[in-house]
Each structure stands twice: as C-alpha cells, then as structure tokens.
Design a protein around this motif. Structure first.
Motif, PDB file in Angstrom:
ATOM      1  N   GLU A  13      44.588  28.979  42.597  1.00 20.30           N
ATOM      2  CA  GLU A  13      44.049  29.003  41.238  1.00 20.30           C
ATOM      3  C   GLU A  13      44.019  30.428  40.692  1.00 20.30           C
ATOM      4  OE1 GLU A  13      43.101  28.277  37.796  1.00 20.30           O
ATOM      5  OE2 GLU A  13      43.048  26.461  39.035  1.00 20.30           O
ATOM      6  N   SER A  14      44.510  30.596  39.471  1.00 19.59           N
ATOM      7  CA  SER A  14      44.562  31.930  38.872  1.00 19.59           C
ATOM      8  C   SER A  14      43.395  32.203  37.929  1.00 19.59           C
ATOM      9  CB  SER A  14      45.880  32.127  38.125  1.00 19.59           C
ATOM     10  OG  SER A  14      46.009  31.166  37.088  1.00 19.59           O
ATOM     11  N   ASP A  15      42.868  31.185  37.305  1.00 18.82           N
ATOM     12  CA  ASP A  15      41.767  31.388  36.369  1.00 18.82           C
ATOM     13  C   ASP A  15      40.500  31.770  37.147  1.00 18.82           C
ATOM     14  OD1 ASP A  15      39.222  30.149  34.928  1.00 18.82           O
ATOM     15  OD2 ASP A  15      40.711  30.600  33.395  1.00 18.82           O
ATOM     16  N   ARG A  17      37.327  31.790  36.522  1.00 16.88           N
ATOM     17  CA  ARG A  17      36.187  30.882  36.444  1.00 16.88           C
ATOM     18  C   ARG A  17      36.447  29.620  37.261  1.00 16.88           C
ATOM     19  NH1 ARG A  17      36.422  33.944  32.109  1.00 16.88           N
ATOM     20  NH2 ARG A  17      34.494  34.741  31.176  1.00 16.88           N
ATOM     21  N   LYS A  18      37.641  29.066  37.129  1.00 20.46           N
ATOM     22  CA  LYS A  18      37.977  27.873  37.910  1.00 20.46           C
ATOM     23  C   LYS A  18      38.021  28.192  39.395  1.00 20.46           C
ATOM     24  CE  LYS A  18      40.673  25.646  34.233  1.00 20.46           C
ATOM     25  NZ  LYS A  18      42.043  25.192  33.823  1.00 20.46           N
ATOM     26  N   TYR A  51      46.761  36.137  40.727  1.00 15.13           N
ATOM     27  CA  TYR A  51      46.451  36.760  39.436  1.00 15.13           C
ATOM     28  C   TYR A  51      47.698  37.155  38.650  1.00 15.13           C
ATOM     29  CZ  TYR A  51      46.926  40.915  42.456  1.00 15.13           C
ATOM     30  OH  TYR A  51      47.369  41.846  43.367  1.00 15.13           O
ATOM     31  N   ILE A  54      47.933  35.919  35.099  1.00 19.80           N
ATOM     32  CA  ILE A  54      47.043  36.348  34.015  1.00 19.80           C
ATOM     33  C   ILE A  54      46.981  37.863  33.841  1.00 19.80           C
ATOM     34  CG2 ILE A  54      45.565  34.298  34.130  1.00 19.80           C
ATOM     35  CD1 ILE A  54      43.599  35.954  35.790  1.00 19.80           C
TER      36      ILE A  54
END
Length: 272
Positions: A13-15, A17-18, A51, A54
């Motif tokens: 997962e890159s986000d 918050r997620k 990352y 993003i």
C-alpha cells in the motif's frame, strides 16, 4: 487470515493513511492471535518502494537541503525528510516480518509492533506538516533505506545488522543533533511541537534498536557466531565505515543493547 499475505498487503500500500490502517489491523489481529502462519507462502521481491507511487525519487544529494528551521519552508523540508524516514521504517519493519520465515512468533510480533510504532510516528509528523502546508510526497525523496532493505533481503542476520543495529542506531545519534539545532532558535509553538515529537521518536527508537539487537544476538547464538560478526557485515555492505567515526549517543545505544566494547570500537571515548 494468513499473516504473510496480510503483511504483504500492508507493505504494498502506498497511501500513508491506508497503510497505517492496515498496519493497525494487522497488529490487532496478531495480538489477538487471529492470524495463521503459512511459511510456504511465496516470497515476493520489490524493485521499487511503495512510496514511488506518490513521491518523486531522486539521488540523496538532490533531496532538498535542510537549512533554516524558523520559517514554514525550512520546517516543511525538515519534517518531510523525517517523515520519509518513518514511512520507510514502516516498510522495513513490515518487510522484516514478511520476508524471513520460520522464526519464532515473538520475532514477527516485534516487527509488526515496530511497524505500528512507526505509523504513529509518521502520523505525528504528518500532523505537523499539515500545519505548515506540506503533505508527504510534496518534496523529492531518496531510496537509501529501501536500498538497504534490498541489499539485506537474503539473510535475516544481515537484515538485523544493517537496519536496526546500523541505520536505525545511527538515528539515535542524529536525532539529538537536530533537537539541539532546533533549541537554538527562538521558541515558537511549531518548534516546541517538533522538538517534543522528536523526543518521543528518539525514546521509542531505542526500543526498536533493542529489538534488532535481541534478534541479532539470537541469530548469532543459533549460528555459533561471535557478535563481532556485526563489524564484518557492516564493512562488507558499507566499506570504510569504521573510519567514519563521529559522535555517538552512548547512553541510548547502551540502552538499545550495544556493549561498551562495541561502542569503543566505534569511537566512543567513554562508556560505562
């Protein structure tokens, strides 16, 4: 749910918050022993960090330089740089749990707990960044920590040596230097909040390095190796490291498991 698949899901997962939510869920399920371990689950390798989706990746020398810390731009650059370290540390902890199989349950719990702490650190920094109008990914980042994870991906002893006992332990030396620089500026709510956040991170990073030290020594004992193999591994990965001796946070490193013999070899003048 299967532990390694869930860990991989959080790792990919890159986000931020997620990713944080996934780590929290993983940590809760592991504490409650709701996860089964299938050690034969295929192990994936990663060519790019999570990352990359993003943030713009540049060479370390091209990352924005941290200069003055008493204006929003300088504070944003500083906070973003530290947040990137904490984001990278989340992934390194997850990867240490995901990649190395047939270790004791406590090993997996330790590194998911570390990932959980790093999520909290990132969120603290993210809140401070928001106060100066910066979001993670606004500035370019480097892949030094990701590269260290790739280099140490084949051997859990090398991972425990390179990441917690070398790189994270280096953070125990660097953090107080940043705090001292910030204390030289006139006190403002932003500077005081940043100092307090760094102090929390420093205190908890001691525990993370201690966990790495614990598993480093466990693996040395299991392989009938002397702990001095640490220096051999570091020299292989970072040639000439012993010639680059600077200030050491002896108290923090001692609390994290380093012996006085090790610290004196690293350049410490005094150690008790």
């Amino acid at each position: 749910m299967e532990f390694f698949k869930e860990t991989l899901h959080a790792l990919r997962e890159s986000d931020p918050r997620k990713k944080g939510d996934l780590v929290e869920q993983l940590y809760t399920n592991l504490k409650r022993k709701r996860l089964r371990f299938d050690h034969e689950t295929p192990i994936e390798t990663f060519e790019t960090p999570s990352y990359a989706a993003i943030a713009t990746i540049v060479r370390p020398r091209d990352v924005p330089k941290r200069k003055r810390f008493d204006d929003p731009e300088g504070q944003g650059i500083l906070l973003h740089a530290i947040a990137h370290i904490e984001y990278s540390a989340i992934d390194l902890a997850l990867d240490s749990a995901y990649r190395f199989r047939h270790m004791p349950f406590d090993y997996y719990f330790d590194w998911i707990e570390v990932a959980h702490d790093e999520v909290r650190h990132f969120r603290m920094l993210d809140a401070l960044m928001e106060r100066v109008g910066v979001r993670y990914g606004d500035y370019p980042v480097h892949t030094a920590l990701f590269d260290a994870g790739r280099k140490s991906a084949d051997d859990v002893l090398e991972r425990m040596t390179i990441v917690p006992r070398y790189l994270e332990a280096g953070g125990l030396d660097a953090n107080p230097k940043i705090i001292r620089k910030l204390e030289n500026y006139a006190s403002t709510p932003m500077i005081e909040a940043t100092i307090e956040t760094l102090k929390v991170i420093l205190e908890e990073e001691v525990v993370h390095v201690f966990k790495g030290d614990r598993w480093f020594r466990y693996l040395c004992a299991r392989r009938n190796l002397d702990a001095s193999v640490y220096f051999d591994i570091i020299e292989r990965f970072y040639p000439g490291h012993e010639r680059k001796k600077g200030w050491l946070n002896v108290e923090a490193r001692r609390s994290a498991g380093f012996t006085c013999g090790e610290l004196k070899r690293m350049g410490a003048q005094k150690c008790e």
